[in-house]
Design a protein around this motif. Structure first.
Motif: not given
Length: 346
Positions: A226-247
């Motif tokens: 799901x993260x790979x389908x986001x734009x880089x900006x959306x992906x970074x914002x999601x990771x910062x907000x949720x504290x998940x992802x980044x494999x």
């Protein structure tokens, strides 16, 4: 290099396939196999491009083969596993995200499936040979030699010993080469964990208690897809907000290449900078053939420099001035990161 993805039904194998390759699994191939390429990331390519400014960049890729999900009852699994006998490495995708999953039991189940599939092939050949050698024919001596090589291997498999641990002699290696036995192949275990898993590495740690040298990783494949389908900006914002992802997808692909016994060497110039996948321990002559058979046929020598040395020097002129360019014979063992310029005459 082919990597065969294996998993029990519902393990998230096809999700992982899409995350690694960017190609969605085709439902029409649910009971067959599907393959796609994944480029092997290589950060040194960018530095080489700064030196050569090439017209073309080509990077090596591995072929991932997604197969039909296995059954935990083992029924029909031997036929399903036949789809990936040509693979050079097996990627075992393990369900570690459902509430009632038993990841380590699934890993053991894979090993049992591999043993059963290999026993089916070897025992079938042994039975045919035992019948054949009863008759006088020109090939009888060769068949007796093959039978003598296979019977101890069959005994080992029946006792639960994988081919990789059987210490095959040259004759056994010769007669089993065409079998593509599964228990002979290198393996990498991927624990597919839940999106909210806070200690993914515990699965890897638990596996290594019983298999200290096991190659393994833990990834929330669904979340990463799901993260790979986001734009880089959306992906970074999601990771910062949720504290998940980044494999580390790139790191996983590199680990798969390494588990397969492969490495990268380079060819570099103004026309093209290119990475080549190559077996670890291979020679300069084999590397030349990997590029083109003419180079191997007319091989004179290999001009070799290490990528790190060239990047540090900043140019071919400077690395030659430092005396870091070597002339190597055909039996030179190529090292990861070597830049090769094959001198040949045809």
């Amino acid at each position: 290099m082919k990597i065969g993805l294996i998993g029990y039904q519902g393990s998230g194998k096809s999700t992982l396939f899409e995350w690694l390759t960017g190609v969605a699994a085709d439902p029409a191939l649910a009971h067959a196999s599907q393959s796609a390429m994944a480029t092997v990331p290589e950060p040194r390519v960018a530095a080489l491009c700064e030196i050569y400014h090439p017209k073309k960049i080509t990077q090596a890729a591995i072929e991932l083969v997604d197969t039909a999900g296995l059954s935990r009852t083992h029924e029909g699994n031997a036929a399903r596993l036949a789809q990936i006998r040509e693979a050079g490495c097996l990627l075992l995708v393990v369900d570690a995200f459902t509430r009632d999953s038993q990841p380590l039991a699934d890993v053991r189940g894979f090993y049992e499936d591999f043993l059963l599939a290999d026993m089916e092939i070897v025992s079938g050949r042994v039975e045919r040979l035992r019948e054949s050698v009863k008759k006088a024919r020109p090939s009888r001596d060769a068949e007796l030699a093959e039978l003598a090589a296979l019977e101890p291997l069959l005994t080992a498999l029946e006792s639960g010993t994988p081919v990789a641990e059987s210490g095959l002699n040259d004759e056994q290696l010769k007669v089993t080469r065409s079998f593509r036995l599964l228990t002979e192949k290198p393996r990498f275990v991927l624990f597919n964990v839940a999106d909210d898993e806070t200690d993914a590495e515990r699965f890897v740690d638990e596996l290594r208690k019983s298999s200290p040298h096991a190659r393994a990783a833990a990834v929330p494949a669904s979340l990463e897809l799901e993260l790979s389908r986001m734009t880089p900006e959306e992906r970074e914002a999601f990771r910062e907000e949720m504290g998940v992802g980044g494999a580390d997808r790139d790191g996983l692909i590199q680990n798969l290449m390494d588990a397969s016994g492969q490495m990268l060497y380079f060819t570099a110039g103004e026309k093209e900078v290119r990475t080549w996948m190559f077996r670890q321990g291979g020679t300069a002559l084999e590397a030349a053939d990997n590029i083109h058979s003419d180079l191997a046929r007319g091989f004179i020598r290999a001009e070799v420099m290490q990528c790190a040395d060239l990047i540090d020097a900043g140019s071919e002129r400077e690395i030659k001035a430092r005396g870091q360019v070597r002339q190597e014979p055909k039996d030179y063992v190529v090292q990861d990161g070597d830049i090769l310029n094959i001198k040949f005459s045809v």
